[in-house]
Design an enzyme around this catalytic site. Structure first.
Site, mmCIF file in Angstrom:
data_model
loop_
_atom_site.group_PDB
_atom_site.id
_atom_site.type_symbol
_atom_site.label_atom_id
_atom_site.label_comp_id
_atom_site.label_asym_id
_atom_site.label_seq_id
_atom_site.Cartn_x
_atom_site.Cartn_y
_atom_site.Cartn_z
ATOM 1 N N ASP A 245 0.862 -1.190 0.000
ATOM 2 C CA ASP A 245 0.000 0.000 0.000
ATOM 3 C C ASP A 245 0.894 1.234 0.000
ATOM 4 O OD1 ASP A 245 -2.433 1.521 0.127
ATOM 5 O OD2 ASP A 245 -2.038 1.886 2.234
ATOM 6 N N SER A 246 0.288 2.366 -0.338
ATOM 7 C CA SER A 246 1.034 3.625 -0.277
ATOM 8 C C SER A 246 1.434 3.942 1.164
ATOM 9 C CB SER A 246 0.171 4.753 -0.838
ATOM 10 O OG SER A 246 -0.998 4.886 -0.048
ATOM 11 N N CYS B 266 -4.274 -1.538 -2.163
ATOM 12 C CA CYS B 266 -4.422 -0.099 -2.423
ATOM 13 C C CYS B 266 -5.289 0.035 -3.664
ATOM 14 C CB CYS B 266 -3.033 0.500 -2.673
ATOM 15 S SG CYS B 266 -3.053 2.223 -3.167
ATOM 16 N N GLU C 237 -2.793 9.229 7.516
ATOM 17 C CA GLU C 237 -1.322 9.099 7.514
ATOM 18 C C GLU C 237 -0.699 9.937 8.637
ATOM 19 O OE1 GLU C 237 1.101 7.325 5.438
ATOM 20 O OE2 GLU C 237 -0.718 6.124 5.178
ATOM 21 N N CYS D 110 -11.061 2.798 -0.666
ATOM 22 C CA CYS D 110 -9.673 3.133 -0.337
ATOM 23 C C CYS D 110 -9.361 2.385 0.951
ATOM 24 C CB CYS D 110 -9.518 4.632 -0.125
ATOM 25 S SG CYS D 110 -7.918 5.093 0.575
ATOM 26 N N HIS E 115 -7.408 2.870 3.251
ATOM 27 C CA HIS E 115 -7.220 3.687 4.450
ATOM 28 C C HIS E 115 -8.554 3.936 5.177
ATOM 29 C CE1 HIS E 115 -3.261 4.687 2.811
ATOM 30 N NE2 HIS E 115 -2.976 5.391 3.891
HETATM 31 N N1 DGL Z 1 -4.886 2.993 0.541
HETATM 32 C C1 DGL Z 1 -4.840 3.661 -0.742
HETATM 33 C C2 DGL Z 1 -6.060 3.279 -1.564
HETATM 34 O O1 DGL Z 1 -6.691 2.263 -1.275
HETATM 35 C C3 DGL Z 1 -4.622 5.102 -0.437
HETATM 36 C C4 DGL Z 1 -4.187 5.881 -1.573
HETATM 37 C C5 DGL Z 1 -3.385 7.105 -1.279
HETATM 38 O O2 DGL Z 1 -2.225 6.960 -0.894
HETATM 39 O O3 DGL Z 1 -3.908 8.184 -1.578
HETATM 40 O O4 DGL Z 1 -6.421 3.936 -2.508
#
Ligand code: DGL
Length: 309
Positions: A12-13, A75, A185, A219, A221
């Site tokens: 993931d990011s 992600c 974050e 997402c 997150h």
């Molecule tokens: N968890 C990522 C997703 O599902 C987050 C993306 C981001 O870093 O903006 O899209």
């Protein structure tokens, strides 16, 4: 032939993929996992296609170089923007590469990478999520909350429209929530200030379509905001919705989908090591990641810093 010991990579990011990792480990605790969060470059969701594809490919190559046989893009943004190109263009090349070819990384452990018959694959999170929709919605009105990149890719709309043709007519409304990932974050997502941003996007999407009865958290997150999202729906949902609003978060769906994939692909089962371990990598400061991830996972973790190039 030597038994190949491979892990499952989860990418993931940033911290969002931990919501997927947790669910997968609950469902499939026996395997060994390697989590990679590109926290130093998060959020991805406001970047262009080129950047998201490049970052994601770097991460995938890195995880393969660390003996992962399967990489889950935990992600949506990476799944929406990079998965298809990686599967079609890069995977055939990566499957045939030898350790000396130097595709950006040295293949660290030769046992796995040099063995004949190794299988590598990259899977995303959008398809398993979409497949759950028909059994949940009553009105056929679906709301998608996602990053700007996922929304602009129209990936959810395209996948849901395929279902529309097969099953029922769906009405689909998207809402980009660019400020939710930065809140998470930065560890601000459960603070009172987050209420404003939760209200902002939920109100916007339900004003666009008050008949929405199913909200996809598109997402990984966003489940970390679930306590606030659920509270908002309890307080305000009835003003908008035709019936109760169901919120779909992806962890459980992705875990079930991976379990099913492994059943259908026994070639992975024979490669995957079963030590029940999980290691964490981050492109940010390792202590900072360890501290935050421990909160999100409610058990302590110790991360290691890496650089992606
Ligand atoms: N968890 C990522 C997703 O599902 C987050 C993306 C981001 O870093 O903006 O899209």
């Amino acid at each position: 032939m030597q038994r190949i010991m491979a892990k499952i990579g989860i990418f993931d990011s940033g911290y969002g993929g931990l919501t997927i990792l947790e669910a997968i480990r609950r469902e499939l605790p026996q395997y060994d996992y390697l989590y990679l969060g590109d926290n130093a470059r998060a959020p991805y969701g406001t970047h262009s296609f080129d950047v998201i594809y490049r970052y994601t490919l770097q991460a995938v190559k890195y995880l393969f170089s660390q003996d992962c046989a399967l990489v889950i893009l935990a992600c949506n943004t990476a799944s929406a923007k990079a998965l298809r190109t990686i599967q079609q263009k890069d995977l055939p090349l990566l499957r045939s590469v030898s350790p000396e070819d130097g595709l950006g990384h040295t293949w660290k452990r030769s046992v796995f990478c040099q063995s004949e018959g190794r299988s590598l694959n990259v899977l995303g999170v959008i398809r398993p999520t979409v497949e759950a929709v028909p059994s949940i919605t009553k009105t056929g009105h679906i709301g998608i909350l996602a990053t700007p990149a996922t929304v602009s890719s129209e990936s959810y709309v395209l996948e849901l429209e395929k279902l529309s043709i097969v099953n029922c007519q769906l009405s689909i409304t998207q809402q980009a929530c660019p400020l939710w990932v930065p809140l998470i974050e930065n560890g601000e997502h459960l603070n009172p200030g987050a209420d404003y941003f939760v209200d902002l996007y939920l109100r916007q999407i339900l004003e666009k379509d008050p008949l929405i009865d199913t909200l996809i958290l598109g997402c990984t997150h966003y489940p970390l905001l679930l306590p606030k999202i659920s509270q908002w729906i309890r307080n305000n949902g009835k003003r908008f919705a035709a019936s109760d609003i169901q919120v779909i978060s992806q962890g459980y769906l992705e875990a079930k989908s991976l379990a099913d994939y492994l059943l259908r692909h026994p070639e992975y089962e024979s490669q995957l090591s079963q030590g029940g371990s999980c290691h964490y990598l981050t492109t940010e400061n390792a202590d900072r990641f360890s501290q935050s991830a421990s909160l999100f996972l409610s058990s302590p973790v110790q991360a290691e810093h890496i650089d992606l190039e």
